[in-house]
Enzyme design. Sequence first.
Site, PDB file in Angstrom:
ATOM      1  N   HIS A 273       3.545  79.112  27.217  1.00 14.10           N
ATOM      2  CA  HIS A 273       4.584  79.966  26.642  1.00 14.10           C
ATOM      3  C   HIS A 273       5.955  79.412  26.958  1.00 14.10           C
ATOM      4  O   HIS A 273       6.943  80.140  26.963  1.00 14.10           O
ATOM      5  CB  HIS A 273       4.445  81.403  27.142  1.00 14.10           C
ATOM      6  CG  HIS A 273       3.028  81.883  27.121  1.00 14.10           C
ATOM      7  ND1 HIS A 273       2.247  81.917  28.239  1.00 14.10           N
ATOM      8  CD2 HIS A 273       2.249  82.294  26.095  1.00 14.10           C
ATOM      9  CE1 HIS A 273       1.030  82.339  27.913  1.00 14.10           C
ATOM     10  NE2 HIS A 273       1.013  82.576  26.621  1.00 14.10           N
TER      11      HIS A 273
HETATM   12  S1  FES Z   1       4.376  79.942  30.349  1.00 13.88           S
HETATM   13 FE1  FES Z   1       2.828  81.409  30.114  1.00 13.88          FE
HETATM   14  S2  FES Z   1       1.328  80.613  31.403  1.00 13.88           S
HETATM   15 FE2  FES Z   1       2.903  79.219  31.690  1.00 13.88          FE
END
Ligand code: FES
Lengths: 431, 191
Positions: free
Chosen positions: B156
């Site tokens: 993410h």
């Molecule tokens: S940014 Fe969501 S798990 Fe690493």
Amino acid sequence: MSFPWASQYEPKNGLTKFLDEKLPLPRLVYGAIGAGYPVPRNLSYMWNFGVLAGFCLVLQIVTGVVLAMHYAPNALVAFGTTEHIMRDVNWGWMMRYAHANGASFFFIVVYLHIFRGFFYSSYKAPREMIWLLGVVIFLLMMATAFMGYVLPWGQMSFWGAKVITGLFGAIPVVGEPIQVWLLGGFAPDNAALNRFFSLHFLLPFVIAGVVILHIWALHIPGSSNPTGVEIKTEADTVPFHPYYTAKDGFGLGVFLLLYCAMLFFLPNYLGHPDNYIEANPLSTPAHIVPEWYFWPFYAILRAFTVDFFFIPAKLMGVLAMFAAILVWFFLPWLDKSPVRSGHYRPMFRKFFWFGLIPTMAVLFYCGGAPAEEPFVMLSQLATAYYFLHFLVILPLVSSIEKPEPLPYSITEAVLGSDKKAVLGENTTPAV
Amino acid sequence: MADTTGTATPETLASHGEDGVRRRDFINIAAVSFAGVGAVAVVLPLVSQMAPSADVLAESSTEIDVSSIEAGQAIKAVFRKQPLFVRRLTPAEIAEADSVAVSSLRDPETLAERTKEGHLDMLVTMGVCTHLGCVPLGAAEGENRGEFGGYFCPCHGSHYDTAARIRKGPAPANLVVPDYEFTSDTVIRVG
Ligand code: FES
Ligand code: HEM
């Protein structure tokens, strides 16, 4: 069952007489899904999904027991035995595809069943208990499906388990110990896989138990119907058998056509290619997504990106995701309108088709999309509307809306007039 | 069961005292409490069997020889079946980590607080993103190290700096520094 005109079971030969005295199982079946159960005469195809869901549960149990004969829940060999099922076991590929796609179709059916409930407010009195038990079944199904998906021990299995159990880590103080306790380790491994298998085997039978309660509760007031007007006289009903056994049988045929089309022509369409790679704790797949049936809730989980006062964003997401389902438990008391069917509720109907349905579609889409803009922003808007719909719009609409006139009876709705009612005949009220 | 509220007749007086307390009450309370203690005694092992077993805990400390890691390089080891990043920082990376105003960080910690005394260049962290647990990139040669030159989580989009502190993206905290110690100048024991 509770209607005075329901026809009574009469054992005809020695065997059925014997059974009826010792263990009246045929009588139970006759009264529950036979000619002894009067059902509204106007049920639409939206009333097929309960029986279909029951069929799916049996399908999953049968195929699941077969898979369990060839599968071994050990992190060293689980992936291998799944491939062994696919390649070596006679018809193993079909059993596995039937089980994996069976889970998807189970969820399609149950989602339609739930949305039928939303539109016709099937959750309202006197059917609150049926609804509450239904939400319990849905929660159990989600747990079952989540743990089942871990069993093949592919990359998605592993990382799905990691991310979902990681949600518990968001709970302050006790979160991490809970996560370690759930997994029996510090990351998903043999202990987790083995207990998930044990529970995945058990939960469907728990579901079957709750389904029995669900149907028991249903048989007290009987089914609702598309008008939402309660049964008044015998003319409003037909016996379940042969009328609805036939209608449900037809629905089952259509269901099986679609299911088999998927099973034999697109068996991997709903799956993820990454799950054909064995679990590797040291490398994350580029794009982790849960199975499609979790997408709306996954979108809500990821919609929270900034801290909310003192609550960290991650915890907010977890709370909101669970709240999104728990709010269904309160539905019978949030929607106070005395009218059940959406067909007679002009304002409710608009919010249903142009509010709730598009919102669910957006959440569904965003849950499967990568966590990037514009999907994050869309998820946030949709999440806000989702809670607004249940907590504010429904109570508000039920107090200001002017419902359209209801038909006098189911019979009037079907035939245009209810002669017997007009003549004052056969109007013994249903008990 | 006998009526416990009605007026006293010779019959009820036999089982209720004058004050309405039955002699059998004691035995009821004693039996229920005893069964309750028994139930708790059964639940305890049922709950505790789910916790990590002895062999899982036995795997929970790991020794790593760090002598072969060159400045600017990192290795991936395994600790409690989870990835562990061991990185030897270059002087430039140390300077970069120290140049940031600590108070501006989401999870304020200095590089010195995240390393052992006398080993400012040895950065030992879990390779587990604090968002939802993915393995960040950046430990292996040629991987994307994100906008701040440390680690980058592709799941993410969390960016970690050269001290593996969270700088951008959804993760709430810095990459976790596990409990470890230098057992000699070149060997660390984690856990
Ligand atoms: S940014 Fe969501 S798990 Fe690493
Ligand atoms: C509520 C009913 C059930 C649901 C929703 C469900 C769901 C699932 C799912 C989604 C999978 C992963 C499929 C895959 O990707 O391969 C799975 C696997 C499995 N399930 Fe179930 N299941 C149910 C009932 C059962 C039952 C009753 C059993 C056994 C008695 C069972 C045994 C198994 C086994 C052995 C696997 C691993 C093999 C495989 O992955 O195909 N399941 N289940």
